[in-house]
Design a protein around this motif. Sequence first.
Motif, PDB file in Angstrom:
ATOM      1  N   GLN A 178       2.090   8.493 -35.575  1.00 14.25           N
ATOM      2  CA  GLN A 178       3.031   9.038 -34.725  1.00 14.25           C
ATOM      3  C   GLN A 178       2.288  10.055 -33.833  1.00 14.25           C
ATOM      4  N   VAL A 179       1.595  10.733 -34.650  1.00 21.16           N
ATOM      5  CA  VAL A 179       0.996  12.122 -34.234  1.00 21.16           C
ATOM      6  C   VAL A 179       0.063  11.578 -33.117  1.00 21.16           C
ATOM      7  N   ALA A 180      -0.894  10.618 -33.370  1.00 21.03           N
ATOM      8  CA  ALA A 180      -1.723  10.191 -32.470  1.00 21.03           C
ATOM      9  C   ALA A 180      -1.237   9.876 -31.221  1.00 21.03           C
ATOM     10  N   GLN A 181      -0.195   8.838 -31.306  1.00 16.15           N
ATOM     11  CA  GLN A 181       0.432   8.362 -30.147  1.00 16.15           C
ATOM     12  C   GLN A 181       0.858   9.706 -29.234  1.00 16.15           C
ATOM     13  N   TYR A 182       1.568  10.574 -30.012  1.00 20.28           N
ATOM     14  CA  TYR A 182       2.115  11.744 -29.373  1.00 20.28           C
ATOM     15  C   TYR A 182       1.260  12.558 -28.677  1.00 20.28           C
ATOM     16  N   LEU A 183       0.032  12.632 -29.199  1.00 20.24           N
ATOM     17  CA  LEU A 183      -1.061  13.551 -28.474  1.00 20.24           C
ATOM     18  C   LEU A 183      -1.653  12.544 -27.395  1.00 20.24           C
ATOM     19  N   ASP A 184      -1.580  11.382 -27.489  1.00 16.97           N
ATOM     20  CA  ASP A 184      -2.197  10.482 -26.526  1.00 16.97           C
ATOM     21  C   ASP A 184      -0.939  10.697 -25.152  1.00 16.97           C
ATOM     22  N   VAL A 185       0.276  10.647 -25.359  1.00 17.60           N
ATOM     23  CA  VAL A 185       1.078  10.761 -24.337  1.00 17.60           C
ATOM     24  C   VAL A 185       1.048  12.240 -23.855  1.00 17.60           C
ATOM     25  N   GLN A 186       0.940  13.192 -24.658  1.00 19.05           N
ATOM     26  CA  GLN A 186       0.554  14.580 -24.518  1.00 19.05           C
ATOM     27  C   GLN A 186      -0.565  14.699 -23.306  1.00 19.05           C
ATOM     28  N   GLU A 187      -1.826  14.274 -23.695  1.00 16.66           N
ATOM     29  CA  GLU A 187      -2.943  14.468 -23.132  1.00 16.66           C
ATOM     30  C   GLU A 187      -3.094  13.567 -21.778  1.00 16.66           C
ATOM     31  N   ASN A 188      -2.714  12.368 -21.947  1.00 17.71           N
ATOM     32  CA  ASN A 188      -2.979  11.188 -20.879  1.00 17.71           C
ATOM     33  C   ASN A 188      -1.669  11.233 -19.892  1.00 17.71           C
ATOM     34  N   VAL A 189      -0.688  11.679 -20.320  1.00 15.94           N
ATOM     35  CA  VAL A 189       0.606  11.337 -19.236  1.00 15.94           C
ATOM     36  C   VAL A 189       1.105  12.808 -18.989  1.00 15.94           C
ATOM     37  N   ASP A 244      11.639  12.975 -22.346  1.00 16.44           N
ATOM     38  CA  ASP A 244      12.760  12.325 -22.987  1.00 16.44           C
ATOM     39  C   ASP A 244      12.480  11.151 -23.585  1.00 16.44           C
ATOM     40  N   SER A 245      11.631  10.272 -22.682  1.00 19.71           N
ATOM     41  CA  SER A 245      11.570   8.874 -23.085  1.00 19.71           C
ATOM     42  C   SER A 245      10.315   8.410 -24.011  1.00 19.71           C
ATOM     43  N   ARG A 246       9.446   9.258 -24.152  1.00 14.15           N
ATOM     44  CA  ARG A 246       8.358   8.763 -24.992  1.00 14.15           C
ATOM     45  C   ARG A 246       8.006   9.889 -26.049  1.00 14.15           C
ATOM     46  N   ALA A 247       8.027  11.288 -25.521  1.00 10.81           N
ATOM     47  CA  ALA A 247       7.491  12.175 -26.596  1.00 10.81           C
ATOM     48  C   ALA A 247       8.783  12.366 -27.606  1.00 10.81           C
ATOM     49  N   LYS A 248       9.943  12.798 -27.151  1.00  6.03           N
ATOM     50  CA  LYS A 248      10.918  13.144 -27.961  1.00  6.03           C
ATOM     51  C   LYS A 248      11.005  11.826 -29.125  1.00  6.03           C
ATOM     52  N   PRO A 249      11.053  10.810 -28.712  1.00 10.12           N
ATOM     53  CA  PRO A 249      11.268   9.536 -29.742  1.00 10.12           C
ATOM     54  C   PRO A 249      10.114   9.620 -30.960  1.00 10.12           C
ATOM     55  N   LEU A 250       9.047  10.094 -30.371  1.00  9.24           N
ATOM     56  CA  LEU A 250       7.840  10.383 -31.178  1.00  9.24           C
ATOM     57  C   LEU A 250       8.048  11.385 -32.151  1.00  9.24           C
ATOM     58  N   THR A 251       8.497  12.578 -31.617  1.00  7.70           N
ATOM     59  CA  THR A 251       8.577  13.771 -32.567  1.00  7.70           C
ATOM     60  C   THR A 251       9.985  13.596 -33.470  1.00  7.70           C
ATOM     61  N   ALA A 252      10.812  12.637 -33.176  1.00 10.43           N
ATOM     62  CA  ALA A 252      11.821  12.349 -34.203  1.00 10.43           C
ATOM     63  C   ALA A 252      11.426  11.492 -35.114  1.00 10.43           C
ATOM     64  N   VAL A 253      10.621  10.632 -34.975  1.00 15.97           N
ATOM     65  CA  VAL A 253       9.889   9.853 -36.102  1.00 15.97           C
ATOM     66  C   VAL A 253       9.004  10.671 -36.931  1.00 15.97           C
ATOM     67  N   MET A 254       8.353  11.649 -36.291  1.00 17.79           N
ATOM     68  CA  MET A 254       7.438  12.516 -37.126  1.00 17.79           C
ATOM     69  C   MET A 254       8.105  13.405 -37.927  1.00 17.79           C
ATOM     70  N   THR A 255       9.281  13.867 -37.463  1.00 15.45           N
ATOM     71  CA  THR A 255      10.160  14.647 -38.381  1.00 15.45           C
ATOM     72  C   THR A 255      10.731  14.033 -39.356  1.00 15.45           C
TER      73      THR A 255
END
Length: 198
Positions: free
Chosen positions: A53-64, A82-93
């Motif tokens: 999830q962190v890898a996906q989150y960082l990918d969204v952060q850096e590339n989008v 709202d559509s991509r980063a927050k769901p990832l942070t919810a799963v990370m939490t």
Amino acid sequence: ARDIALAPTPADKQDAVDGLDETSAEFDKIAHSYASTGLTPKQKVPFDDLRSQVAQYLDVQENVMEPLALAGKLEKWNVVNDSRAKPLTAVMTKDVGALVAIEAAEARNAVDEVDRSYASNRLTAIILLVGGSLAALLLGLVVARSIARSVARVKSVTDALAEGDLTQTAGLTTRDEIGLMAASFDRATGRLRELMGT
């Protein structure tokens, strides 16, 4: 990426980009350190999911999100957040919460094991203390009876001597103080017998 979007100057924007890289490196360092402690099978599932999830989150952060923030496209940035980063942070939490719960359960189990070990060791110590005390008491009783018998034997010889009977002997052969005293007393009685016989 939010800090990039809100940064007022290009230098501040670059600092925010660098900060994201530093956060990514810090997470990798902490994750490696945590994994090196030896993960249990229960820990491995949420830990692996967290890393993914962190890898996906960082990918969204850096590339989008980062390019959107640098371009000043805040409305589109909010939609992606709202559509991509927050769901990832919810799963990370959730994953972090699962790891915390597992660690807490293992800590409780360790405390319970220490408590059981303490109770067992305490019981063993009490049994050894009581057993040792009884052994010492029995040994003392045996020694006291032995001394009392020896003293009684010497007393009976002295009583017989007081009655004029020179034929009695203590007959003790022990090398302790009472045995030595009885041997001296027997020699003295024997000497008296010899003197009375002549």
